[in-house]
Design a protein around this motif. Structure first.
Motif, PDB file in Angstrom:
ATOM      1  N   THR A 117       3.356   8.505  10.458  1.00  0.00           N
ATOM      2  CA  THR A 117       2.356   9.502  10.849  1.00  0.00           C
ATOM      3  C   THR A 117       2.722  10.887  10.324  1.00  0.00           C
ATOM      4  OG1 THR A 117       1.852   8.214  12.817  1.00  0.00           O
ATOM      5  CG2 THR A 117       1.130  10.508  12.820  1.00  0.00           C
ATOM      6  N   SER A 118       4.007  11.232  10.415  1.00  0.00           N
ATOM      7  CA  SER A 118       4.368  12.572   9.951  1.00  0.00           C
ATOM      8  C   SER A 118       4.291  12.652   8.422  1.00  0.00           C
ATOM      9  CB  SER A 118       5.716  13.023  10.517  1.00  0.00           C
ATOM     10  OG  SER A 118       6.758  12.613   9.689  1.00  0.00           O
ATOM     11  N   HIS A 119       4.610  11.557   7.726  1.00  0.00           N
ATOM     12  CA  HIS A 119       4.478  11.598   6.261  1.00  0.00           C
ATOM     13  C   HIS A 119       3.005  11.580   5.839  1.00  0.00           C
ATOM     14  CE1 HIS A 119       6.090  11.787   2.313  1.00  0.00           C
ATOM     15  NE2 HIS A 119       5.582  10.634   1.929  1.00  0.00           N
ATOM     16  N   GLN A 120       2.162  11.040   6.690  1.00  0.00           N
ATOM     17  CA  GLN A 120       0.724  11.083   6.395  1.00  0.00           C
ATOM     18  C   GLN A 120       0.240  12.531   6.341  1.00  0.00           C
ATOM     19  OE1 GLN A 120      -2.330  11.579   8.329  1.00  0.00           O
ATOM     20  NE2 GLN A 120      -3.608  10.750   6.694  1.00  0.00           N
ATOM     21  N   LYS A 121       0.704  13.335   7.314  1.00  0.00           N
ATOM     22  CA  LYS A 121       0.324  14.758   7.335  1.00  0.00           C
ATOM     23  C   LYS A 121       0.870  15.477   6.096  1.00  0.00           C
ATOM     24  CE  LYS A 121      -0.205  14.879  12.286  1.00  0.00           C
ATOM     25  NZ  LYS A 121       0.823  14.332  13.210  1.00  0.00           N
TER      26      LYS A 121
END
Ligand code: FE2
Ligand code: FE2
Length: 185
Positions: free
Chosen positions: A46-50
């Protein structure tokens, strides 16, 4: 047929390629986050998606800075990595733990691909004297390297836990086998 006969054109082509890859990954990463059972792995996706959304915007800024329109050209490299993932998930009987371990490998493959692309783009931008786009490329590159490190750390933990678990269960089953043969005697 596109023409690439100058370093400027090659640079633009490579930008279009990674632009396609990044846009693809913005759609793939939420799927990976929901497939992962491990909380830390899911959060990492999720954080790498951002971050990936930001990579797309940085690339759009780069296109503008070099006076080009942002355009994506299909990237069979990232499509192939995605396909490997899709086929495994669709066709393989697996456990939640082994799926998590598989996902770390799929993510590593994508990060290595991106790292190679951005490393090449930084070299090309420098050679072309496109100095003002270098920091944007480096920002993306650094986040890919950090994402790779994170996923490798998670992978080590998952595989260590899983192999300890399987050693424990094979030990207890051999104990059961021994006691069964003892009771037969
Ligand atoms: Fe990226
Ligand atoms: Fe990435």
């Amino acid at each position: 047929m596109p023409t690439v006969t100058s370093p400027e054109q090659l640079f633009e082509h490579e930008l279009q390629d990674i632009y396609y890859a990044e846009k693809t990954l913005t759609k793939v990463l939420p799927k990976l986050a929901s497939e992962a059972s491990d909380a830390e792995l899911s959060r990492a996706f999720t954080s790498h998606q951002k971050e990936t959304e930001k990579h797309v915007r940085n690339l759009e800024q780069i296109f503008t800075k070099i006076g080009k329109r942002p355009e994506a050209t299909p990237c069979p490299g990232i499509d192939g990595i995605k396909k490997e993932h899709d086929e495994f998930v669709e066709d393989t009987m697996t456990s939640a733990k082994m799926l998590d371990a598989f996902l770390t490998g799929a993510a590593s493959r994508a990060e290595h691909y991106e790292i190679a692309a951005y490393t090449g783009l930084v070299t090309q931008a420098r050679a072309l004297g496109e100095r003002e786009v270098v920091p944007l490329l480096q920002e993306n590159l650094k986040q890919e390297k950090d994402a790779l490190k994170k996923v490798e750390t998670i992978s080590k933990r998952l595989l260590k836990d899983a192999s300890n678990g399987s050693k424990r269960s094979s030990r207890s089953s051999s104990t059961r086998a021994r006691s069964a043969s003892t009771s037969r005697r």
